[in-house]
Design an enzyme around this catalytic site. Structure first.
Site, short mmCIF file in Angstrom:
data_model
loop_
_atom_site.label_atom_id
_atom_site.label_comp_id
_atom_site.label_asym_id
_atom_site.label_seq_id
_atom_site.Cartn_x
_atom_site.Cartn_y
_atom_site.Cartn_z
N LYS A 83 0.80 -1.23 0.00
CA LYS A 83 0.00 0.00 0.00
C LYS A 83 0.83 1.29 0.00
O LYS A 83 0.39 2.30 -0.52
CB LYS A 83 -0.92 0.01 1.23
N ASN B 6 -4.97 2.16 -1.63
CA ASN B 6 -5.56 0.81 -1.73
C ASN B 6 -6.33 0.62 -3.03
O ASN B 6 -6.85 -0.46 -3.28
CB ASN B 6 -6.47 0.51 -0.52
N ASP C 155 -10.05 3.16 2.09
CA ASP C 155 -10.21 2.64 3.47
C ASP C 155 -10.85 3.71 4.36
O ASP C 155 -11.63 3.39 5.26
CB ASP C 155 -8.85 2.24 4.06
N ALA D 84 0.40 0.14 13.39
CA ALA D 84 0.99 1.38 12.84
C ALA D 84 1.32 1.19 11.36
O ALA D 84 2.24 1.79 10.83
CB ALA D 84 2.25 1.75 13.63
N GLY D 85 0.52 0.34 10.69
CA GLY D 85 0.74 0.10 9.26
C GLY D 85 -0.21 0.95 8.41
O GLY D 85 -0.73 1.97 8.87
N ASN E 95 1.76 0.00 19.38
CA ASN E 95 2.30 -0.89 18.35
C ASN E 95 3.38 -1.80 18.90
O ASN E 95 4.06 -1.47 19.88
CB ASN E 95 2.86 -0.06 17.18
N ARG E 96 3.51 -2.98 18.27
CA ARG E 96 4.56 -3.93 18.66
C ARG E 96 5.93 -3.26 18.53
O ARG E 96 6.76 -3.35 19.42
CB ARG E 96 4.46 -5.15 17.73
N THR E 97 6.15 -2.57 17.42
CA THR E 97 7.40 -1.83 17.22
C THR E 97 7.11 -0.36 17.54
O THR E 97 6.51 0.36 16.75
CB THR E 97 7.88 -1.96 15.75
N TYR F 22 -11.66 -8.91 9.19
CA TYR F 22 -13.02 -9.28 8.76
C TYR F 22 -13.19 -10.78 8.54
O TYR F 22 -14.29 -11.25 8.27
CB TYR F 22 -13.42 -8.51 7.49
P1 NAP Z 1 0.44 -3.61 7.67
O1 NAP Z 1 0.68 -2.34 6.94
O2 NAP Z 1 1.27 -4.80 7.34
O3 NAP Z 1 0.60 -3.29 9.25
C1 NAP Z 1 0.42 -4.32 10.17
C2 NAP Z 1 0.52 -3.75 11.60
O4 NAP Z 1 0.16 -4.83 12.48
C3 NAP Z 1 1.90 -3.29 12.00
O5 NAP Z 1 1.77 -2.21 12.89
C4 NAP Z 1 2.48 -4.51 12.72
O6 NAP Z 1 3.38 -4.19 13.77
C5 NAP Z 1 1.24 -5.09 13.38
N1 NAP Z 1 1.36 -6.53 13.55
C6 NAP Z 1 1.47 -7.47 12.57
N2 NAP Z 1 1.55 -8.69 13.11
C7 NAP Z 1 1.52 -8.52 14.45
C8 NAP Z 1 1.57 -9.42 15.55
N3 NAP Z 1 1.68 -10.74 15.37
N4 NAP Z 1 1.51 -8.91 16.81
C9 NAP Z 1 1.40 -7.58 16.99
N5 NAP Z 1 1.35 -6.67 16.00
C10 NAP Z 1 1.41 -7.14 14.73
O7 NAP Z 1 -1.10 -4.06 7.52
P2 NAP Z 1 -2.37 -3.13 7.27
O8 NAP Z 1 -2.57 -2.91 5.82
O9 NAP Z 1 -2.25 -1.97 8.16
O10 NAP Z 1 -3.57 -4.11 7.72
C11 NAP Z 1 -3.79 -4.41 9.08
C12 NAP Z 1 -5.06 -5.24 9.23
O11 NAP Z 1 -6.20 -4.47 8.83
C13 NAP Z 1 -5.11 -6.50 8.36
O12 NAP Z 1 -5.70 -7.54 9.10
C14 NAP Z 1 -6.02 -6.14 7.21
O13 NAP Z 1 -6.69 -7.25 6.66
C15 NAP Z 1 -7.01 -5.24 7.95
N6 NAP Z 1 -7.70 -4.34 7.02
C16 NAP Z 1 -9.06 -4.46 6.95
C17 NAP Z 1 -9.76 -3.63 6.10
C18 NAP Z 1 -11.25 -3.76 6.03
O14 NAP Z 1 -11.84 -3.25 5.06
N7 NAP Z 1 -11.90 -4.33 7.01
C19 NAP Z 1 -9.09 -2.69 5.29
C20 NAP Z 1 -7.70 -2.59 5.42
C21 NAP Z 1 -7.00 -3.43 6.29
P3 NAP Z 1 4.94 -3.87 13.50
O15 NAP Z 1 5.00 -2.41 13.11
O16 NAP Z 1 5.58 -4.18 14.78
O17 NAP Z 1 5.37 -4.80 12.38
#
Ligand code: NAP
Length: 290
Positions: free
Chosen positions: A73, A94, A109, A134-135, A158-160, A234
């Site tokens: 993204k 997105n 989003d 924080a992604g 956030n984890r990090t 979801y």
């Molecule tokens: P991303 O950019 O990869 O960021 C992931 C975040 O989650 C990072 O802050 C990461 O921490 C943290 N994380 C990942 N694995 C972890 C773990 N095992 N324990 C603790 N923290 C963890 O992902 P994203 O695009 O932000 O998406 C995040 C979630 O939102 C996904 O599940 C995605 O499917 C969902 N989402 C849903 C919708 C919807 O329409 N419902 C839309 C967008 C996203 P670090 O910084 O420490 O790596």
């Protein structure tokens, strides 16, 4: 689905890695069928090393639109000819629209988040909120909360920790919002931070299929009655986090409504048509229960 593809059928798709958990092909292909349009939507598993080629291929093959998911993204920003104001502030894309070889980037989003939280707008005004993650998705949540919901303070968990710190600096500069508290994701230390929040948002993949037994906290003291807990995950819709929060009397919001509303905005950007949200929700519920 009817087998009616022909010379004028246009291709839409999703690029991400991994993409096995996605509902987007179902949503968009059902919408195309309901609206009797001539598109097909396919998932493409694109590892980071192939992102550049995938974008080049989109232009070369005349693919009309892509959704973009983890982990691309932010990386796709540099391939766009134009980026919407919203996507530019959020710092992630997105949805890509291919306008005859010129790529326009959007972030839908924020629409999904706005539509999910809108019924609680007055309750959130002037309150403390907590975001875990924080992604890319967390960026859209922070943007939407600051722009539409006027929170008093945002706890960024956030984890990090360093990544949360970077987001704080980014949004302080971009949106002139300075009331952030940064916390490491260590549940025992977070009980009071979470409990003191009117809204808790999980913007991490923790709890997502197939790891549905995971949750960002197992400590039920973190939740309270009338709090709002929104899980962006979801699949499954009822995550462990939402089950725990609900057992403490919190209002729970799953990621499905956000998913459908962000899809609706993407669909409109590609086709110019309004996605039939109510019909689609019904189909999606049946699909999920299957
Ligand atoms: P991303 O950019 O990869 O960021 C992931 C975040 O989650 C990072 O802050 C990461 O921490 C943290 N994380 C990942 N694995 C972890 C773990 N095992 N324990 C603790 N923290 C963890 O992902 P994203 O695009 O932000 O998406 C995040 C979630 O939102 C996904 O599940 C995605 O499917 C969902 N989402 C849903 C919708 C919807 O329409 N419902 C839309 C967008 C996203 P670090 O910084 O420490 O790596």
């Amino acid at each position: 689905m009817k087998n009616s593809f022909h010379i004028n059928t246009q291709l839409l798709g999703l690029i991400g890695h991994p993409i096995k958990h996605t509902f987007s092909p179902f949503i968009h292909n059902v919408a195309v069928e309901l609206k009797k349009l001539n598109y097909i939507y396919l998932p493409f598993d694109v590892p980071p090393s192939n992102l550049r080629n995938a974008i080049k291929g989109m232009i070369a093959l005349g693919i009309k639109g892509f959704n973009v998911t983890i982990p691309h993204k932010e990386a796709v920003l540099s391939y766009m000819n134009n980026v919407s104001d919203e996507a530019s502030i959020i710092g992630s894309i997105n949805t890509i629209v291919n306008d005859q070889g010129k790529l326009n980037g959007y972030n839908t989003d924020a629409d999904g988040i706005l539509n999910t939280l809108l019924p609680y707008k007055e309750k959130l005004n002037g309150e403390n909120v907590s975001i875990v993650g924080a992604g890319g998705a967390a960026r859209a949540v922070i943007y939407s909360l600051i722009r539409y919901f006027k929170p008093k303070k945002i706890n960024l968990i956030n984890r990090t920790e360093q990544r949360a710190e970077s987001l704080k600096i980014y949004f302080r500069d971009k949106m002139k919002f300075d009331s952030f508290k940064i916390c490491e994701l260590f549940p025992p230390d977070l009980i009071n931070v979470l409990k003191d929040s009117k809204l808790i948002v999980n913007a991490t993949p923790v709890g997502m299929f197939p790891d549905s037994d995971d949750t960002i906290t197992t400590l039920k003291e973190s939740f309270k009655k009338n709090q709002i807990v929104f899980d962006l995950v979801y699949n499954p819709p009822q995550t462990k986090l939402l089950q725990l929060a609900s057992s403490e009397g919190a209002v729970t919001l799953d990621g499905i409504k956000m998913l459908v509303h962000q899809a609706a905005k993407s669909f409109e950007l590609w086709t110019g048509e309004i996605l039939p949200i109510d019909e689609l929700n019904k189909s999606l519920q049946l699909y999920i229960q299957d």
